[in-house]
Motif scaffolding. Structure first.
Motif, PDB file in Angstrom:
ATOM      1  N   PRO A  83       4.654  -8.678   3.576  1.00  0.00           N
ATOM      2  CA  PRO A  83       3.733  -9.595   4.267  1.00  0.00           C
ATOM      3  C   PRO A  83       2.276  -9.167   4.246  1.00  0.00           C
ATOM      4  CG  PRO A  83       5.744  -9.363   5.538  1.00  0.00           C
ATOM      5  CD  PRO A  83       5.842  -8.365   4.420  1.00  0.00           C
ATOM      6  N   ASP A  84       2.003  -7.856   4.364  1.00  0.00           N
ATOM      7  CA  ASP A  84       0.606  -7.428   4.443  1.00  0.00           C
ATOM      8  C   ASP A  84      -0.119  -7.455   3.109  1.00  0.00           C
ATOM      9  OD1 ASP A  84       2.394  -5.233   3.851  1.00  0.00           O
ATOM     10  OD2 ASP A  84       0.663  -3.911   4.008  1.00  0.00           O
ATOM     11  N   ILE A  85       0.600  -7.638   1.998  1.00  0.00           N
ATOM     12  CA  ILE A  85      -0.055  -7.741   0.699  1.00  0.00           C
ATOM     13  C   ILE A  85       0.139  -9.108   0.049  1.00  0.00           C
ATOM     14  CG2 ILE A  85       0.098  -5.261   0.291  1.00  0.00           C
ATOM     15  CD1 ILE A  85       2.392  -5.794  -1.666  1.00  0.00           C
ATOM     16  N   ALA A  86       0.912  -9.974   0.689  1.00  0.00           N
ATOM     17  CA  ALA A  86       1.267 -11.255   0.069  1.00  0.00           C
ATOM     18  C   ALA A  86       0.059 -12.150  -0.187  1.00  0.00           C
ATOM     19  CB  ALA A  86       2.289 -11.985   0.935  1.00  0.00           C
ATOM     20  N   ALA A  87      -0.997 -12.004   0.614  1.00  0.00           N
ATOM     21  CA  ALA A  87      -2.151 -12.896   0.483  1.00  0.00           C
ATOM     22  C   ALA A  87      -3.083 -12.510  -0.658  1.00  0.00           C
ATOM     23  CB  ALA A  87      -2.940 -12.912   1.793  1.00  0.00           C
ATOM     24  N   TYR A  88      -2.913 -11.321  -1.223  1.00  0.00           N
ATOM     25  CA  TYR A  88      -3.885 -10.835  -2.196  1.00  0.00           C
ATOM     26  C   TYR A  88      -3.484 -11.173  -3.622  1.00  0.00           C
ATOM     27  CZ  TYR A  88      -5.679  -8.343   1.800  1.00  0.00           C
ATOM     28  OH  TYR A  88      -6.185  -8.039   3.041  1.00  0.00           O
ATOM     29  N   PRO A  89      -4.456 -11.586  -4.449  1.00  0.00           N
ATOM     30  CA  PRO A  89      -4.156 -11.893  -5.853  1.00  0.00           C
ATOM     31  C   PRO A  89      -4.026 -10.614  -6.667  1.00  0.00           C
ATOM     32  CG  PRO A  89      -6.504 -12.086  -5.493  1.00  0.00           C
ATOM     33  CD  PRO A  89      -5.893 -11.777  -4.146  1.00  0.00           C
ATOM     34  N   PHE A 138       4.727   9.199   3.865  1.00  0.00           N
ATOM     35  CA  PHE A 138       3.325   8.881   4.109  1.00  0.00           C
ATOM     36  C   PHE A 138       3.160   8.361   5.529  1.00  0.00           C
ATOM     37  CE2 PHE A 138       4.815   7.752  -0.094  1.00  0.00           C
ATOM     38  CZ  PHE A 138       3.984   8.473  -0.935  1.00  0.00           C
ATOM     39  N   ARG A 139       1.973   8.597   6.072  1.00  0.00           N
ATOM     40  CA  ARG A 139       1.599   7.997   7.347  1.00  0.00           C
ATOM     41  C   ARG A 139       0.202   7.407   7.166  1.00  0.00           C
ATOM     42  NH1 ARG A 139       2.107  12.302  10.927  1.00  0.00           N
ATOM     43  NH2 ARG A 139       4.343  11.913  11.122  1.00  0.00           N
ATOM     44  N   THR A 140       0.028   6.147   7.507  1.00  0.00           N
ATOM     45  CA  THR A 140      -1.247   5.478   7.272  1.00  0.00           C
ATOM     46  C   THR A 140      -1.755   4.808   8.535  1.00  0.00           C
ATOM     47  OG1 THR A 140      -0.219   3.388   6.583  1.00  0.00           O
ATOM     48  CG2 THR A 140      -0.649   5.016   4.861  1.00  0.00           C
ATOM     49  N   THR A 141      -3.072   4.618   8.573  1.00  0.00           N
ATOM     50  CA  THR A 141      -3.678   3.746   9.573  1.00  0.00           C
ATOM     51  C   THR A 141      -4.643   2.823   8.854  1.00  0.00           C
ATOM     52  OG1 THR A 141      -4.825   3.643  11.708  1.00  0.00           O
ATOM     53  CG2 THR A 141      -5.583   5.310  10.162  1.00  0.00           C
ATOM     54  N   ARG A 142      -4.557   1.550   9.194  1.00  0.00           N
ATOM     55  CA  ARG A 142      -5.308   0.531   8.475  1.00  0.00           C
ATOM     56  C   ARG A 142      -6.422  -0.053   9.330  1.00  0.00           C
ATOM     57  NH1 ARG A 142      -0.997  -3.780   7.043  1.00  0.00           N
ATOM     58  NH2 ARG A 142       0.073  -2.904   8.837  1.00  0.00           N
ATOM     59  N   LEU A 143      -7.462  -0.492   8.646  1.00  0.00           N
ATOM     60  CA  LEU A 143      -8.524  -1.255   9.290  1.00  0.00           C
ATOM     61  C   LEU A 143      -8.050  -2.695   9.423  1.00  0.00           C
ATOM     62  CD1 LEU A 143     -11.497  -0.630  10.155  1.00  0.00           C
ATOM     63  CD2 LEU A 143     -12.200  -1.655   7.999  1.00  0.00           C
ATOM     64  N   ASP A 144      -8.318  -3.310  10.570  1.00  0.00           N
ATOM     65  CA  ASP A 144      -7.979  -4.718  10.726  1.00  0.00           C
ATOM     66  C   ASP A 144      -8.589  -5.528   9.589  1.00  0.00           C
ATOM     67  OD1 ASP A 144      -8.782  -7.578  11.905  1.00  0.00           O
ATOM     68  OD2 ASP A 144      -7.029  -6.841  12.990  1.00  0.00           O
ATOM     69  N   ARG A 145      -7.799  -6.412   9.021  1.00  0.00           N
ATOM     70  CA  ARG A 145      -8.221  -7.155   7.829  1.00  0.00           C
ATOM     71  C   ARG A 145      -9.533  -7.908   8.043  1.00  0.00           C
ATOM     72  NH1 ARG A 145      -4.741 -11.877   4.675  1.00  0.00           N
ATOM     73  NH2 ARG A 145      -6.407 -12.477   3.234  1.00  0.00           N
ATOM     74  N   ALA A 146      -9.743  -8.444   9.221  1.00  0.00           N
ATOM     75  CA  ALA A 146     -10.936  -9.243   9.479  1.00  0.00           C
ATOM     76  C   ALA A 146     -12.215  -8.414   9.457  1.00  0.00           C
ATOM     77  CB  ALA A 146     -10.802  -9.961  10.818  1.00  0.00           C
ATOM     78  N   ALA A 147     -12.100  -7.087   9.521  1.00  0.00           N
ATOM     79  CA  ALA A 147     -13.280  -6.229   9.626  1.00  0.00           C
ATOM     80  C   ALA A 147     -13.768  -5.712   8.281  1.00  0.00           C
ATOM     81  CB  ALA A 147     -12.982  -5.045  10.538  1.00  0.00           C
TER      82      ALA A 147
END
Length: 295
Positions: A83-89, A138-147
Motif C-alpha cells: 500500500p505505501d508504494i502503490a501510488a508511485y510510478p 531493518f528498522r525504518t522511520t518515514r517522513l509523512d508523505r504530505a511533507a
C-alpha cells in the motif's frame, strides 16, 4: 564487516546531531521487476538475488561501497503492490538516509516539528555464503508523505548490515563505487530546503546557483533544482513525470574507470552522451530515471 557509527545513533542517551548520510535510493518498478533487473544488468550492475520482504514486497539491490540502489516492487506480474508504494510510478521515488537508532530518531524528529511516523521493523530471508539461511532485518522511520516531494523520504537502521554489504555483491562490471549526486526537480526548492533544515539543522543545507538547494550527504549530494533548470539540463534524457509534481529525476554514480564503463555500455548497445567528466544515459521505460556515470 565492521561499520562506522551511523548518524542518528545514541550518544549520551538521545539521538545525536543527524548529519545526513545517504543510505540508498529506491527505484520503483511496480510489477516489472524482471524488466528493471534486466536493464540494470545491461547497465553493468551486479544485482543481489531477489529478496522478499515480510511487508509483502520484493527487491533486488545494486550494493555499492557505503550505499546502494534498490529495485522495489512485486515479483508477480500484475500483482498487488504494498500500500505505501502503490501510488508511485516506475522511477526514482525513495530517498533514504542512514540512522543507527530509528526509534530514538522518530521521537527526536517529532520533538523538533518534523512529521515523522513511528519506527517499524521488517525483514527478508537471505542466503549466506556457507549455504545457511538467515534474515536481513531493518528498522525504518518515514517522513509523512504530505511533507516531502512526490516520493518517500525515510531513514533506515540496518540491524544486520553484514547481510547487505557483502564483498561479492559490491563488484560491478561498470565499476560503480558510490552515489555522487541525486537530482530532484521542484517547483519551489526552498520549500524542500526548509524541511531539510528541520530534519538536519540549519547548517546542513547550502544554497547553490540559480535557486538550487544542496544537501551534502557524506560523499553524495542531494540537489533540489527548479523544474526549468532540470529541463534545461536533461532535455530529452529526462524521465517521464508520470503524474508526479516535485520528483527525483537523476542519480549520478562514481565509477573506477570511465573509459571502461563507456566500453561496457556500448557493448550492450547503450549509447551514452558524453559530458564533462562523465556519461549520461537517458531515462527509458524500464527504470524511468536518468543515470550519470562520473569519473
Amino acid at each position: 564487516m565492521r561499520r562506522r557509527r551511523r548518524p542518528g545513533s545514541l550518544r549520551g542517551g538521545r539521538a545525536d546531531a543527524m548529519a545526513p548520510i545517504l543510505d540508498h535510493l529506491v527505484l520503483d518498478v511496480r510489477d516489472r521487476m524482471a524488466a528493471g533487473a534486466a536493464r540494470l544488468a545491461a547497465l553493468g550492475f551486479q544485482l543481489t538475488p531477489m529478496g522478499k520482504h515480510s511487508l509483502g514486497s520484493a527487491n533486488h539491490l545494486a550494493v555499492l561501497a557505503e550505499d546502494y540502489l534498490e529495485l522495489l516492487g512485486t515479483d508477480i506480474p500484475g500483482g498487488a503492490l504494498r500500500p505505501d508504494i502503490a501510488a508511485y510510478p516506475v522511477g526514482l521515488n525513495g530517498l533514504v538516509f542512514k540512522t543507527g537508532d530509528a526509534r530514538a530518531l522518530a521521537g527526536d524528529l517529532v520533538a523538533r516539528g518534523v512529521p515523522a511516523l513511528p519506527a517499524h521493523e521488517f525483514h527478508r530471508p537471505v542466503d549466506l555464503p556457507d549455504g545457511a539461511r538467515d534474515e536481513a532485518r531493518f528498522r525504518t522511520t518515514r517522513l509523512d508523505r504530505a511533507a516531502a516531494f512526490d516520493g518517500r523520504i525515510y531513514w533506515c537502521e540496518h540491524l544486520t548490515p553484514q547481510h547487505v554489504w557483502r564483498k561479492e555483491w559490491q563488484a560491478h562490471p561498470n565499476g560503480a563505487l558510490s552515489v555522487a549526486r541525486v537530482l530532484v526537480a521542484a517547483r519551489d526548492p526552498e520549500r524542500q530546503a526548509a524541511m531539510f533544515r528541520r530534519m538536519f539543522g540549519e547548517d546542513a543545507v547550502r544554497a547553490g546557483e540559480d535557486g538550487r538547494v544542496l544537501l551534502p550527504c557524506g560523499p553524495a549530494v542531494v540537489e533540489v533544482a527548479p523544474h526549468a533548470l532540470v529541463q534545461a539540463e536533461l532535455g530529452a534524457a529526462a524521465p517521464d513525470p508520470a503524474g508526479r509534481g516535485d520528483h527525483m529525476v537523476l542519480v549520478a554514480l562514481r565509477v573506477s574507470d570511465l573509459a571502461a564503463t563507456a566500453a561496457l555500455l556500448r557493448a550492450q548497445g547503450i549509447a551514452p552522451d558524453a559530458r564533462p567528466g562523465g556519461l549520461r544515459v537517458a531515462a527509458e521505460p524500464a527504470l524511468n530515471a536518468t543515470l550519470d556515470f562520473l569519473a
